[in-house]
Design an enzyme around this catalytic site. Structure first.
Site, PDB file in Angstrom:
ATOM      1  N   ARG A   1     -29.737  56.072   4.119  1.00  0.00           N
ATOM      2  CA  ARG A   1     -30.751  57.116   4.288  1.00  0.00           C
ATOM      3  C   ARG A   1     -30.529  57.907   5.578  1.00  0.00           C
ATOM      4  O   ARG A   1     -31.166  58.923   5.814  1.00  0.00           O
ATOM      5  CB  ARG A   1     -32.163  56.508   4.246  1.00  0.00           C
ATOM      6  CG  ARG A   1     -32.549  55.749   5.455  1.00  0.00           C
ATOM      7  CD  ARG A   1     -33.901  55.054   5.353  1.00  0.00           C
ATOM      8  NE  ARG A   1     -33.921  53.940   6.261  1.00  0.00           N
ATOM      9  CZ  ARG A   1     -34.129  54.011   7.568  1.00  0.00           C
ATOM     10  NH1 ARG A   1     -34.367  55.177   8.133  1.00  0.00           N
ATOM     11  NH2 ARG A   1     -34.096  52.925   8.324  1.00  0.00           N
TER      12      ARG A   1
ATOM     13  N   ASN B   1     -38.282  57.697  12.211  1.00  0.00           N
ATOM     14  CA  ASN B   1     -38.493  57.385  10.787  1.00  0.00           C
ATOM     15  C   ASN B   1     -39.488  56.269  10.516  1.00  0.00           C
ATOM     16  O   ASN B   1     -39.503  55.719   9.411  1.00  0.00           O
ATOM     17  CB  ASN B   1     -37.162  57.032  10.092  1.00  0.00           C
ATOM     18  CG  ASN B   1     -36.163  58.152  10.215  1.00  0.00           C
ATOM     19  OD1 ASN B   1     -36.468  59.289   9.870  1.00  0.00           O
ATOM     20  ND2 ASN B   1     -34.970  57.869  10.731  1.00  0.00           N
TER      21      ASN B   1
ATOM     22  N   ASP C   1     -36.247  50.732  21.033  1.00  0.00           N
ATOM     23  CA  ASP C   1     -35.986  51.688  19.944  1.00  0.00           C
ATOM     24  C   ASP C   1     -36.852  52.955  20.073  1.00  0.00           C
ATOM     25  O   ASP C   1     -36.975  53.730  19.129  1.00  0.00           O
ATOM     26  CB  ASP C   1     -36.159  51.066  18.554  1.00  0.00           C
ATOM     27  CG  ASP C   1     -35.583  51.959  17.456  1.00  0.00           C
ATOM     28  OD1 ASP C   1     -34.549  52.601  17.686  1.00  0.00           O
ATOM     29  OD2 ASP C   1     -36.192  52.041  16.370  1.00  0.00           O
TER      30      ASP C   1
HETATM   31  O1  LIG Z   1     -33.992  52.955  11.098  1.00  0.00           O
HETATM   32  C1  LIG Z   1     -33.902  54.133  11.535  1.00  0.00           C
HETATM   33  O2  LIG Z   1     -34.399  55.110  10.961  1.00  0.00           O
HETATM   34  C2  LIG Z   1     -33.115  54.353  12.763  1.00  0.00           C
HETATM   35  C3  LIG Z   1     -32.525  55.608  12.954  1.00  0.00           C
HETATM   36  C4  LIG Z   1     -31.683  55.770  14.021  1.00  0.00           C
HETATM   37  C5  LIG Z   1     -30.930  57.018  14.200  1.00  0.00           C
HETATM   38  O3  LIG Z   1     -31.229  57.984  13.520  1.00  0.00           O
HETATM   39  O4  LIG Z   1     -29.991  56.992  15.015  1.00  0.00           O
HETATM   40  O5  LIG Z   1     -31.480  54.782  14.923  1.00  0.00           O
HETATM   41  C6  LIG Z   1     -32.095  53.571  14.801  1.00  0.00           C
HETATM   42  O6  LIG Z   1     -31.843  52.712  15.652  1.00  0.00           O
HETATM   43  C7  LIG Z   1     -32.930  53.347  13.696  1.00  0.00           C
END
Ligand SMILES: O=C(O)c1cc(C(=O)O)oc(=O)c1
Length: 304
Positions: A131, A256, A251
């Site tokens: 995704r 999202n 994080d």
């Molecule tokens: O699970 C996620 O949506 C997500 C997205 C991103 C990113 O878009 O880099 O990074 C993350 O650590 C987690």
């Protein structure tokens, strides 16, 4: 004003995180966080799968200080593709208190890699979460791995637990230290001792070059924000079995998230539940991230 509008269902990060009751040890590193934009200076990538709200370096530093941390590792977010300018701008304005993990294309030049290194980048991220990205073929990723190895960088991988069986052989062929994002996203409705999570544990046990971030209970929990109880046994199992190869991060700004936005203070408050002793907390928050991202400081201490 951003040149971009965030996705209609985009959740903004928590505006008033609590002050955690747990005080991180001096020198603690938030080893997984992001910056987004600001979009008018650092446009989001055309190939992105989501459009976030801006999340600036100044806001990240404010959160770092509020939570009692000293340093950050900023991970290139997929919404910026392989354009690392927002990341390197943040590193340049961190006063040496942030290092980075970039995304690069297989045709990245030596000069570009060197410039990223000089900016404070110490790793590249390979993302397999469908995704978020269209993943590159294994041979392209292998060639990136060979290119970054001489710089002493590591590889950060992000994938879903159900995909691990088919990615396992590729992962174990990687020639550097490999850091797994968010414990490989276990399905926490399954047992810690079950087949799925034990494959991940086997990866760590049989391959000493693999590390894990014990992060993102808010993404993994099925019980929700009050305590994230269901994630604790997974994270604690990894910390207790591989204390020298674990990292922790907020994080922030939690891209999202759809069910809720975590209180970053509550995330910090969880640390003693997954790393129950001061020794484990020190490794998780200081010793391990410093060894990976600021190894020269350890060298300097040993020489002095
Ligand atoms: O699970 C996620 O949506 C997500 C997205 C991103 C990113 O878009 O880099 O990074 C993350 O650590 C987690």
């Amino acid at each position: 004003m951003s040149d971009f509008s965030a996705d209609a269902d985009w959740l903004h990060w928590h505006q008033s995180p609590t002050k955690p009751g747990f005080t991180p040890p001096a020198g603690a590193v938030d080893a997984h966080c992001h910056v987004f934009g600001p979009g008018h200076r650092f446009p989001f990538a055309p190939e992105r799968k989501y459009t976030p709200c801006d999340a600036s370096k100044e806001q990240l530093w404010a959160l770092r200080d509020h939570l009692g941390f000293s340093r950050n590792v900023i991970v290139q977010a997929t919404c910026h593709g392989a354009d690392n300018r927002a990341l390197t701008d943040a590193l340049a304005h961190s006063g040496g208190r942030a290092r980075g993990v970039a995304t690069v294309k297989p045709d990245v030049s030596e000069a570009e890699l060197r410039a990223l290194h000089d900016a404070g980048v110490r790793g590249v991220r390979f993302n397999f979460v469908k995704r978020l990205v269209d993943a590159l073929p294994f041979d392209s990723l292998q060639s990136v791995a060979e290119r970054i190895k001489p710089l002493g960088w590591h590889i950060v991988i992000y994938f879903e637990a159900r995909e691990l069986p088919e990615l396992y052989d590729f992962f174990t062929s990687l020639p550097t230290t490999v850091v797994v994002d968010h414990m490989g996203r276990p399905d926490v409705s399954k047992p810690v001792a079950g087949e799925e999570f034990q494959l991940f544990v086997r990866l760590l046990r049989e391959h000493g070059n693999f590390w894990s971030k014990v992060s993102c209970p808010e993404r993994l929990s099925l019980t929700g924000p009050a305590t994230y109880d269901d994630v604790v046994p997974f994270a604690r199992h990894v910390v207790e079995n591989f204390p020298e190869r674990v990292l922790w991060g907020t994080d922030w700004p939690h891209p999202n998230m759809k069910s809720h936005m975590p209180d970053d203070g509550a995330l910090v408050e969880m640390i003693p539940r997954i790393a129950p002793t001061p020794e484990l907390q020190y490794k998780l928050l200081v010793e391990n991230p410093m060894a990976l991202y600021w190894p020269e400081e350890g060298e300097a201490r040993r020489v002095a």
